[in-house]
Write a protein that holds these residues in place. Structure first.
Motif, mmCIF file in Angstrom:
data_model
loop_
_atom_site.group_PDB
_atom_site.id
_atom_site.type_symbol
_atom_site.label_atom_id
_atom_site.label_comp_id
_atom_site.label_asym_id
_atom_site.label_seq_id
_atom_site.Cartn_x
_atom_site.Cartn_y
_atom_site.Cartn_z
ATOM 1 N N GLN A 478 0.657 -1.291 -0.225
ATOM 2 C CA GLN A 478 -0.047 -0.027 0.012
ATOM 3 C C GLN A 478 0.738 1.373 0.061
ATOM 4 O OE1 GLN A 478 -3.756 -0.443 0.161
ATOM 5 N NE2 GLN A 478 -2.790 -2.374 -0.441
ATOM 6 N N LYS A 519 0.841 10.517 6.043
ATOM 7 C CA LYS A 519 -0.747 10.413 6.614
ATOM 8 C C LYS A 519 -1.522 9.655 5.636
ATOM 9 C CE LYS A 519 -0.832 14.694 9.302
ATOM 10 N NZ LYS A 519 -1.217 16.168 9.270
ATOM 11 N N GLU A 522 -0.784 6.041 5.950
ATOM 12 C CA GLU A 522 -1.610 5.209 6.975
ATOM 13 C C GLU A 522 -2.884 5.233 6.937
ATOM 14 O OE1 GLU A 522 -1.856 6.650 11.815
ATOM 15 O OE2 GLU A 522 -0.636 7.889 10.513
ATOM 16 N N ASN A 523 -3.390 6.372 6.401
ATOM 17 C CA ASN A 523 -5.084 5.948 6.144
ATOM 18 C C ASN A 523 -5.537 4.677 5.157
ATOM 19 O OD1 ASN A 523 -6.801 8.362 7.421
ATOM 20 N ND2 ASN A 523 -4.875 9.381 6.809
ATOM 21 N N ARG A 525 -3.535 2.229 4.581
ATOM 22 C CA ARG A 525 -3.306 0.921 5.107
ATOM 23 C C ARG A 525 -4.396 0.572 6.405
ATOM 24 N NH1 ARG A 525 3.424 1.330 5.826
ATOM 25 N NH2 ARG A 525 3.915 0.770 3.644
ATOM 26 N N ASN A 526 -4.778 1.837 7.040
ATOM 27 C CA ASN A 526 -6.052 1.287 7.980
ATOM 28 C C ASN A 526 -7.453 1.184 7.095
ATOM 29 O OD1 ASN A 526 -4.595 1.941 10.107
ATOM 30 N ND2 ASN A 526 -4.687 4.070 9.991
ATOM 31 N N GLY A 527 -7.391 0.858 6.007
ATOM 32 C CA GLY A 527 -8.645 0.461 5.170
ATOM 33 C C GLY A 527 -9.468 1.610 4.948
ATOM 34 N N LYS A 528 -9.312 2.852 4.929
ATOM 35 C CA LYS A 528 -9.952 4.011 4.534
ATOM 36 C C LYS A 528 -10.045 3.987 2.906
ATOM 37 C CE LYS A 528 -9.711 6.581 8.639
ATOM 38 N NZ LYS A 528 -9.385 8.248 9.418
ATOM 39 N N GLN A 529 -11.191 4.047 2.349
ATOM 40 C CA GLN A 529 -11.354 3.997 0.767
ATOM 41 C C GLN A 529 -11.308 5.602 0.388
ATOM 42 O OE1 GLN A 529 -10.739 1.208 -1.012
ATOM 43 N NE2 GLN A 529 -10.426 0.149 0.746
#
Length: 815
Positions: A478, A519, A522-523, A525-529
């Motif tokens: 990612q 940033k 990070e977003n 990789r946290n699954g935010k689309q």
């Protein structure tokens, strides 16, 4: 002996024919498939039975076999007749025996002649046809037996012919009587059936009446119901069977009994009565009509009808209210309203007409309209001709004359007044005195010209503004690997060409240590689309900008990529800060106005009393009074400064394309739209989309409303913008979102200073929207339902009349 044989044979014929009628009526009462063939067979059986009871007369065998043969041909047809003949021939040959040839030949000839007669004289009446067939029988028997050598000479026997005639007459009488009676019975049955159906239809019709019908008689001093039906009684729960033969007092409410009883008595005395009353409750009004039924001037019974007139009464009340409101609108309107006929004579004027033009209603009624200057008569006549043809003229700016010969500027609206057939019978006019406005426009025209250049520069800057767009590929971890696409603005940001950015790795263009990049990764990789970031970005050249970075992650074929829209919001943040300061300043201005007014009122009083004291003081006290006067003057200076803070700013208004303003507002919000997965649609339902407005201010209103809609849909949705025409002079812009909605109890407070439904808001954004729209002579309406969405409707004047078409120099001042 001959009479006995007559009686026997005639009785047999009568019995057998009657038996056939019995079978026809009670057994074969419906037509069977081979009814005529069965008739021929039965006629043959009758002929055979008649031959069993034959008798000899003058050496011949006599019977009534010819009667069923004739009746078979007449009533059942040729085929049935030949069947009957076959029965007779077989019986004659095999039962009676010797010398059968003349008899068979004679009956064969009769059958041939009867067939001919049935074919060519089929419409002949049965009685006439029977007599003709009997004559044929007598003639053929005479001829056949005359030319038969082996037989004795046949002498025409009148008695035998009479026997045949009587048998035939009995058969005809029975059959014709049956047919006449049968048809009469069928007609009576159909009549009774139609009567029953009509009675039932009448009953159903009466029952389906929207109102009700009833009848009553007077017995022993009491009014008794004899009929009661209709939908009205069903609605109030009355059953006709429960009311029939009951006294009026038993079914009538006690409070209404006296009134109803008096009217019932008047109808019983022979008068037609109609009256209204509330029944069965105070909210329902009914109309009762009573009509007496008389015979020889004596009333037998009274027929009454009930009609529910509740809706009619409501309509009458509404019409009365509408009339009163219309009269109030005309008489109390601040604009001059007058009505003239097609000849130009004044029919009606309101109070404002006298105030604006100087003529009283008594002076001008029935006279030609005197307000039109001579040099504008042709123009006025042209306008009136358009209105007479059915066209409405709205907000035409022209000049009219007062009673004192002074000319004034007015805004004129003309409308046709039509009768029920659509014919124009009069013309209504609304005149608004715009002299002060026109004077103000002329005074501010120079200021508008000075501001025009500044506004055009600002508009060009907004229209040419665009964002940087990047399409970037991600690896398995990612992390961005390379640019797939970049727009010219994005290339210019990195001071490289598009080809250079696409040809090299991502980290050669963007530093791997960039705070913004970290940033984003990070977003992702946290699954935010879909998300938006705002931070300062430092280019390799050392240039710093504050960006609003909207990211959306998706699959492009087999590759996972993200679309990034980077907006330089450095200047916007500065502008927002200035806007916040401007809003605070506006609040301070309102407060300053209030303080200034509160100080000025008592200050004026103090100043007046100080003036009075100066004339009656000695030299020592005069010094103090002068000191007080100087301090009062200083206070006046301060209050004047307060008023200067609150002075409204004049802005320039021009003709603007409403759709273009909306598109520009949407472009400014595009990153936030993409990031929140919002779809914005514009639906234009009118040909008029141009308005006179201050474009920048109105665009700010659209941005504020769209931003609120976007923020109310954090999980995405659709915002629909509808542009529609309210009437000839107004446009409606509706913003419809699918957001979280607003509680109904909080809607009335929206737009007030320092009131906000947001956790971090202070309520001045929407207040600014209200103020801008109000200065444009428009309105804002908000409808909302929690968890379903919000509708914000802005109604603005279009100012798209013939007076302004093609006139780009038309301006107006909005404070």
């Amino acid at each position: 002996m001959l009479i006995k044989e007559y009686f026997i044979n005639l009785s047999i014929i009568a019995f057998l024919v009657s038996l056939a009628i019995f079978f026809r009526v009670f057994i074969f009462h419906k037509n069977v498939r081979f009814y005529h063939l069965l008739g021929g067979v039965y006629a043959g059986i009758i002929a055979v039975i008649s031959m069993f009871f034959h008798f000899e007369h003058m050496g011949l065998i006599c019977d009534l076999r010819v009667v069923p043969l004739i009746l078979s041909f007449i009533y059942f047809g040729r085929t049935a007749g030949w069947i009957t003949f076959m029965f007779i021939a077989i019986m004659r040959i095999f039962y009676l025996g010797d010398d059968w040839e003349p008899s068979v030949i004679a009956f064969l000839g009769m059958s041939v002649v009867y067939t001919f007669l049935k074919t060519y004289l089929k419409n002949l009446h049965p009685f006439k046809s029977s007599i003709l067939n009997l004559v044929v029988y007598a003639v053929l028997i005479q001829i056949v037996f005359w030319f038969t050598p082996t037989s004795i000479v046949f002498i025409f026997d009148v008695q035998l012919i009479i026997l045949m005639f009587m048998g035939l007459l009995i058969g005809l009488f029975l059959i014709e009587s049956h047919q006449k009676l049968y048809h009469l019975t069928q007609d009576l049955f159909r009549t009774n059936q139609a009567l029953v159906e009509s009675k039932q239809e009448l009953k159903d019709t009466v029952h389906e009446l929207q109102g009700g019908i009833f009848k009553y008689k007077k017995r022993n001093g009491r009014f008794l119901f004899t009929l009661l039906d209709g939908q009205f009684y069903d609605r109030i729960g009355w059953n006709s069977e429960d009311v029939i033969e009951k006294d009026l007092q038993a079914v009538c409410p006690p409070l209404l009994f006296s009134e109803i009883s008096e009217n019932f008595q008047l109808a019983w005395e022979g008068k037609e009565v109609s009256f209204e009353l509330p029944w069965p409750d105070n909210e329902t009004m009914i109309f009762i009509s009573l009509r007496p039924i008389k015979r020889e001037e004596k009333v037998l019974e009274v027929v009454g009808s009930i009609v529910d007139i509740t809706e009619r009464k409501k309509m009458e009340e509404e019409l009365l209210t509408t009339k009163q409101r219309l009269e109030s609108f005309i008489n109390d309107n601040i604009d001059s309203i007058y009505i003239i006929d097609l000849e130009g004579q004044v029919l009606q004027v309101n109070k404002s007409f006298e105030r604006i033009f100087g003529w009283s209603e008594q002076e001008i009624l029935g006279q030609k309209l005197p307000t039109i200057p001579k040099d504008l008569l042709n123009e006025a006549q042209h306008l009136y001709q358009k209105v007479v043809s059915g066209e409405s003229i709205t907000e035409v700016e022209t000049v009219r004359k007062r009673k004192d010969e002074r000319l004034i500027d007015i805004s004129l609206t003309l409308s046709p007044i039509q009768d029920t057939k659509g014919n124009v019978v009069a013309i209504s006019s609304i005149s608004r005195d715009i002299s002060k406005r026109k004077q103000t426009e002329r005074e501010l025209h120079r200021l508008h010209q000075q501001l025009q250049e500044s506004e055009m520069k600002y508009r060009a800057l907004i229209e040419q503004a665009s964002d940087a767009v990047y399409l970037i590929e991600l690896d398995e971890e990612q992390f961005p690997t390379r640019f797939i696409e970049v727009n010219p603005v994005g290339s210019a940001r990195f001071e490289s060409s598009r080809e250079e950015i696409l040809s090299r790795p991502f980290t050669d263009t963007v530093s791997a240590n960039s705070r913004m990049l970290m940033k984003i990764v990070e977003n992702i990789r946290n699954g935010k689309q879909c998300f938006t970031l705002q931070d300062e970005y430092i280019f390799k050249t050392g240039k710093k900008i504050t960006t609003e970075f909207s990211v959306r992650v998706f699959k492009l074929g087999e590759k996972e990529v993200f679309l990034a829209i980077s907006r330089d919001i450095t200047e916007r943040l500065k502008t927002e800060e200035l806007l916040r300061k401007s809003e605070k300043l506006a609040v301070v201005g309102h407060l300053a106005t209030a303080i200034a007014h509160e100080i000025r009122n008592p200050l004026t009083t103090i100043k007046g009393f100080v003036k009075l004291l100066q004339n009656n003081l000695n030299e020592e006290n005069q010094y103090y009074v002068e000191f007080i006067s100087k301090e009062i003057e200083q206070i006046e200076v301060v209050t004047n400064e307060f008023m200067a803070v609150a002075k409204p700013e004049a802005v320039k208004v021009q003709l603007n394309d409403l759709q273009l303003l909306l598109n520009q507002a949407i472009v400014l919000l595009q990153p936030q739209v993409l990031m929140n997965n919002i779809e914005i649609k514009i639906e234009i339902k009118t040909d008029i989309q141009f308005i006179y407005c201050e474009g920048i201010q109105l665009k700010q209103v659209f941005i504020n409303i769209l931003k609120n809609a976007i923020e109310s849909m954090p999980t995405g949705g659709e915002v629909t913008i509808e542009i529609n025409e309210v009437d000839n002079n107004r446009l409606s812009i509706r913003f419809i979102d699918q957001g979280c909605g607003i509680p109904k109890e909080r809607i009335p407070f929206l737009g007030e200073p320092f009131y906000s439904i947001k956790e971090v808001g202070i309520g001045l954004g929407l207040m600014s929207c209200y103020k801008i729209v109000e200065t444009h002579q428009g309105t804002i309406g908000i409808e909302s339902e929690v968890e379903k969405g919000t509708i914000v409707e802005i109604i603005l004047p279009s100012y798209y009349s013939q007076a302004h078409e093609g006139d780009p120099s038309y301006y107006t001042e909005v404070n």
